[in-house]
Design a protein around this motif. Structure first.
Motif, PDB file in Angstrom:
ATOM      1  N   LYS A 173       6.169   0.258  -2.692  1.00 27.09           N
ATOM      2  CA  LYS A 173       5.751  -0.145  -4.036  1.00 27.09           C
ATOM      3  C   LYS A 173       6.842   0.207  -5.061  1.00 27.09           C
ATOM      4  O   LYS A 173       7.225  -0.618  -5.883  1.00 27.09           O
ATOM      5  CB  LYS A 173       4.437   0.561  -4.389  1.00 27.09           C
ATOM      6  CG  LYS A 173       3.926   0.237  -5.777  1.00 27.09           C
ATOM      7  CD  LYS A 173       2.597   0.948  -6.063  1.00 27.09           C
ATOM      8  CE  LYS A 173       2.188   0.729  -7.515  1.00 27.09           C
ATOM      9  NZ  LYS A 173       0.919   1.409  -7.843  1.00 27.09           N
ATOM     10  N   ALA A 174       7.343   1.438  -4.969  1.00 29.15           N
ATOM     11  CA  ALA A 174       8.388   1.871  -5.905  1.00 29.15           C
ATOM     12  C   ALA A 174       9.644   1.010  -5.749  1.00 29.15           C
ATOM     13  O   ALA A 174      10.295   0.643  -6.734  1.00 29.15           O
ATOM     14  CB  ALA A 174       8.713   3.351  -5.681  1.00 29.15           C
ATOM     15  N   GLN A 175       9.971   0.663  -4.511  1.00 26.25           N
ATOM     16  CA  GLN A 175      11.174  -0.171  -4.286  1.00 26.25           C
ATOM     17  C   GLN A 175      10.984  -1.559  -4.898  1.00 26.25           C
ATOM     18  O   GLN A 175      11.915  -2.127  -5.470  1.00 26.25           O
ATOM     19  CB  GLN A 175      11.475  -0.240  -2.788  1.00 26.25           C
ATOM     20  CG  GLN A 175      12.035   1.096  -2.285  1.00 26.25           C
ATOM     21  CD  GLN A 175      12.178   1.163  -0.763  1.00 26.25           C
ATOM     22  OE1 GLN A 175      11.355   0.619  -0.031  1.00 26.25           O
ATOM     23  NE2 GLN A 175      13.220   1.842  -0.298  1.00 26.25           N
ATOM     24  N   LYS A 198       0.841  -1.216   0.000  1.00 20.57           N
ATOM     25  CA  LYS A 198       0.000   0.000   0.000  1.00 20.57           C
ATOM     26  C   LYS A 198       0.867   1.253   0.000  1.00 20.57           C
ATOM     27  O   LYS A 198       0.514   2.254  -0.602  1.00 20.57           O
ATOM     28  CB  LYS A 198      -0.876   0.007   1.269  1.00 20.57           C
ATOM     29  CG  LYS A 198      -2.158  -0.772   1.113  1.00 20.57           C
ATOM     30  CD  LYS A 198      -3.257  -0.201   2.011  1.00 20.57           C
ATOM     31  CE  LYS A 198      -4.550  -0.994   1.839  1.00 20.57           C
ATOM     32  NZ  LYS A 198      -4.418  -2.384   2.341  1.00 20.57           N
ATOM     33  N   ASP A 199       1.993   1.179   0.678  1.00 17.75           N
ATOM     34  CA  ASP A 199       2.884   2.331   0.806  1.00 17.75           C
ATOM     35  C   ASP A 199       3.588   2.628  -0.530  1.00 17.75           C
ATOM     36  O   ASP A 199       4.201   1.736  -1.138  1.00 17.75           O
ATOM     37  CB  ASP A 199       3.917   2.003   1.896  1.00 17.75           C
ATOM     38  CG  ASP A 199       4.941   3.094   2.047  1.00 17.75           C
ATOM     39  OD1 ASP A 199       4.559   4.198   2.461  1.00 17.75           O
ATOM     40  OD2 ASP A 199       6.128   2.847   1.715  1.00 17.75           O
ATOM     41  N   ALA A 200       3.485   3.895  -0.981  1.00 15.70           N
ATOM     42  CA  ALA A 200       4.029   4.278  -2.286  1.00 15.70           C
ATOM     43  C   ALA A 200       5.536   4.007  -2.396  1.00 15.70           C
ATOM     44  O   ALA A 200       6.025   3.579  -3.446  1.00 15.70           O
ATOM     45  CB  ALA A 200       3.740   5.749  -2.570  1.00 15.70           C
ATOM     46  N   LEU A 201       6.257   4.242  -1.308  1.00 17.28           N
ATOM     47  CA  LEU A 201       7.710   4.009  -1.346  1.00 17.28           C
ATOM     48  C   LEU A 201       8.036   2.527  -1.485  1.00 17.28           C
ATOM     49  O   LEU A 201       8.847   2.129  -2.332  1.00 17.28           O
ATOM     50  CB  LEU A 201       8.372   4.578  -0.087  1.00 17.28           C
ATOM     51  CG  LEU A 201       9.835   4.185   0.138  1.00 17.28           C
ATOM     52  CD1 LEU A 201      10.715   4.646  -1.025  1.00 17.28           C
ATOM     53  CD2 LEU A 201      10.355   4.776   1.451  1.00 17.28           C
ATOM     54  N   GLU A 207      12.263  -4.191 -12.235  1.00 14.73           N
ATOM     55  CA  GLU A 207      13.007  -3.617 -13.366  1.00 14.73           C
ATOM     56  C   GLU A 207      14.426  -4.199 -13.430  1.00 14.73           C
ATOM     57  O   GLU A 207      14.908  -4.607 -14.489  1.00 14.73           O
ATOM     58  CB  GLU A 207      13.086  -2.099 -13.161  1.00 14.73           C
ATOM     59  CG  GLU A 207      13.743  -1.329 -14.264  1.00 14.73           C
ATOM     60  CD  GLU A 207      12.903  -1.272 -15.510  1.00 14.73           C
ATOM     61  OE1 GLU A 207      11.662  -1.304 -15.391  1.00 14.73           O
ATOM     62  OE2 GLU A 207      13.498  -1.209 -16.616  1.00 14.73           O
ATOM     63  N   ARG A 208      15.063  -4.252 -12.283  1.00 15.01           N
ATOM     64  CA  ARG A 208      16.443  -4.719 -12.194  1.00 15.01           C
ATOM     65  C   ARG A 208      16.576  -6.188 -12.570  1.00 15.01           C
ATOM     66  O   ARG A 208      17.636  -6.639 -13.004  1.00 15.01           O
ATOM     67  CB  ARG A 208      16.902  -4.516 -10.746  1.00 15.01           C
ATOM     68  CG  ARG A 208      18.384  -4.453 -10.603  1.00 15.01           C
ATOM     69  CD  ARG A 208      18.765  -3.940  -9.231  1.00 15.01           C
ATOM     70  NE  ARG A 208      20.198  -4.060  -9.052  1.00 15.01           N
ATOM     71  CZ  ARG A 208      20.821  -3.809  -7.912  1.00 15.01           C
ATOM     72  NH1 ARG A 208      20.131  -3.401  -6.857  1.00 15.01           N
ATOM     73  NH2 ARG A 208      22.126  -3.958  -7.821  1.00 15.01           N
ATOM     74  N   GLN A 247       9.072  -2.148  -7.480  1.00 17.72           N
ATOM     75  CA  GLN A 247       9.123  -1.945  -8.934  1.00 17.72           C
ATOM     76  C   GLN A 247      10.562  -1.836  -9.427  1.00 17.72           C
ATOM     77  O   GLN A 247      10.889  -2.310 -10.517  1.00 17.72           O
ATOM     78  CB  GLN A 247       8.326  -0.696  -9.313  1.00 17.72           C
ATOM     79  CG  GLN A 247       6.820  -0.918  -9.187  1.00 17.72           C
ATOM     80  CD  GLN A 247       6.023   0.349  -9.454  1.00 17.72           C
ATOM     81  OE1 GLN A 247       6.426   1.451  -9.048  1.00 17.72           O
ATOM     82  NE2 GLN A 247       4.890   0.208 -10.115  1.00 17.72           N
ATOM     83  N   ILE A 248      11.425  -1.220  -8.625  1.00 11.58           N
ATOM     84  CA  ILE A 248      12.844  -1.135  -9.006  1.00 11.58           C
ATOM     85  C   ILE A 248      13.443  -2.548  -9.066  1.00 11.58           C
ATOM     86  O   ILE A 248      14.189  -2.888  -9.988  1.00 11.58           O
ATOM     87  CB  ILE A 248      13.635  -0.232  -8.032  1.00 11.58           C
ATOM     88  CG1 ILE A 248      13.190   1.231  -8.197  1.00 11.58           C
ATOM     89  CG2 ILE A 248      15.142  -0.348  -8.256  1.00 11.58           C
ATOM     90  CD1 ILE A 248      13.714   2.186  -7.126  1.00 11.58           C
TER      91      ILE A 248
END
Lengths: 242, 242
Positions: free
Chosen positions: A111-113, A106-109, A119-120, A115-116
Motif C-alpha cells: 500500500k505504501a509503495q 491489503k499489505d501495508a508495505l 505521490e510521485r 502511495q509513493i
C-alpha cells in the motif's frame, strides 16, 4: 441527481431531497475531482454530483467548502454534514468506509509503495500542465513528460499484471488515470503521442482501463479534453460545453 | 546505532549488523524526518539513525533512496530491503504496521478530518520558511503566520482535549510538531513569539507536548534551531553542529 450545468455566481443553492446520499461538489473537467468520481463509481456508491463554476463560484459554495476547492464531499448522514476536501484524502476515506470493493493492497508495505507512486505522479502532472497550458508549443521540451511516464511503464512491466492493482484497477490505477485520459488531448494541439514501442505496457493498460466500468462512466475523449483545455488556455474555461 | 555526524560525499557506507532493525535515513534538523523519528519513538520501534549531509550527499545514498530524499526508511526484514520515502506515507505505514500504539482515530471520518488538518498545515509551513529564510526580516509581513496557526488554536479549543489526539498525542499532533518546535527559533532572530492571549490553547498544548516522551527524545531548543537556520540562510548548513 446530476446536472452538467455548473453552478455559478448568483445561482441559488440546489435543493436536495433528504435522502442520505453523498453530495459530490465537482467540476466536470477537473482531474482531481475525476479521481473521486472514479472511486465512487468503482465502489458503486450512490452520489449526487453538483458541478461548480470555479472561475465564478456561487456565493453559497463557501459555506459548503471553506477552502473553496473541488472535489468536496458532503457526508449528509453524519451529524453536522461534514465536508471532506483533498482528492487523495477523500478517496482513502471512501476506501476505508466502503471496503466491499477494496482498492488498496491489503499489505501495508505494498500500500505504501503504491502511495509513493501516486505521490510521485505529481511531477508528471506538473510537466503535463506546463505543456498543455503553454501558449507556444514550440517552446517546450517534451522529453520530461515521457520520462515521467516511463517510470510507470517500467513499474507495470515489472509487476506483470494487467493493472497496477492486479487483475482489476486499484487505487494507483484510478489516481493516475485522470491525467492518462487527458494525455489523449495532447495529440490535438500539441502533436504528442506515446511511442508504441517505448510504452507498450502502458498502452495496453490504457486500452484495458478504457473498458473498465467506472472509467467508462466518466470518460471523455481526447478531442473533448483538448477543446476544454483550449478554452482554459484562452482564459475562458468553457465549463458547460458538454 | 546512531551517530550525529552526517555522512557526506566520499564517505563509505556504514556497515550494519544483520539485526533486522529498521534503518532511518535522516538529517538532524529536517522537520519532515523529525515526523518519522516522533512516530518511531512514540511506538517504541527500534531503529538505526543514519544522518545524511543533504548538500553533499554520499554517493551510496542514491542506491538507498532513488529520489535522494530524507526521510527514507529501509525495511531490512522485507525481501529486497525496500525503502519508503515521503514523511506522511512512512508515518501512515508505521501506524498500520505497528498498531499497538495507534495514532489515528479509529473512525474513518475523524481520521480524514485529521488528515485534512495535516495537509492544510502545509500552508503554514510555506509561510514559516518564507519568514525564516528571508535575509531581511524587515521585509516580512508576519500576520500570515499567525493566521495559519489560529486555525489550530480554534480547532483544539473546539475539541476541548489536551492534545488533538485526545488524552495523548496522535498523528496530527506529531505531524505538525516539528514546525511548532521550530517556531521557538523565530524569537531569536525574528523577534516573533506567540501572543499568550490569542494562542492560549496552543501554548498549553506546546507545554504538554514538551513533556511527551517521544517529543523529548528528539527535542532541540529554539536557540539551537535558530543557530542551524542561520547557517542554512548563510548558504552553509551546519549539519554537524550538535
Amino acid at each position: 441527481m446530476s446536472n452538467l450545468q455548473h453552478f455559478t455566481l448568483g445561482s441559488s443553492k440546489p435543493l436536495f431531497p433528504d435522502d442520505g446520499i453523498l453530495r459530490l461538489y465537482s467540476m466536470r473537467f477537473c482531474p482531481y475531482a475525476h479521481r473521486v468520481h472514479l472511486v465512487l463509481d468503482a465502489k458503486n456508491v450512490p452520489h449526487h454530483d453538483i458541478y461548480i463554476n470555479l472561475k465564478e463560484k456561487p456565493e453559497w459554495f463557501r459555506e459548503v467548502s471553506s477552502s473553496g476547492k473541488v472535489p468536496a464531499l458532503e457526508l449528509v448522514r453524519e451529524p453536522g454534514h461534514p465536508v471532506l476536501i483533498e482528492s487523495l484524502i477523500i478517496c482513502d476515506y471512501l476506501d476505508e468506509k466502503y471496503p466491499e470493493v477494496p482498492l488498496y493492497p491489503k499489505d501495508a508495505l505494498k500500500k505504501a509503495q503504491d502511495q509513493i507512486l501516486i505521490e510521485r505522479f505529481g511531477q508528471f502532472i506538473m510537466t503535463f500542465y506546463r505543456i498543455l497550458l503553454n501558449p507556444n508549443p514550440a517552446d517546450l521540451v517534451n522529453d520530461d513528460i515521457f520520462a515521467g511516464l516511463a517510470i510507470y511503464e517500467e513499474e507495470l512491466k515489472q509487476r506483470g499484471t494487467e493493472f497496477f492493482g492486479g487483475t482489476a484497477p486499484g487505487m494507483l490505477d484510478y489516481m493516475i488515470w485522470p491525467w492518462c485520459e487527458r494525455f489523449a488531448a495532447l495529440k490535438y494541439d500539441r502533436g504528442l503521442e506515446l511511442d508504441p514501442e517505448r510504452f507498450v505496457t502502458l498502452l495496453k493498460w490504457r486500452d484495458l482501463m478504457l473498458q473498465d466500468r467506472a472509467v467508462k462512466i466518466f470518460h471523455l475523449d481526447g478531442e473533448t479534453h483538448a477543446k476544454y483545455m483550449k478554452s482554459r488556455r484562452d482564459g475562458n474555461p468553457d465549463y458547460n460545453m458538454l
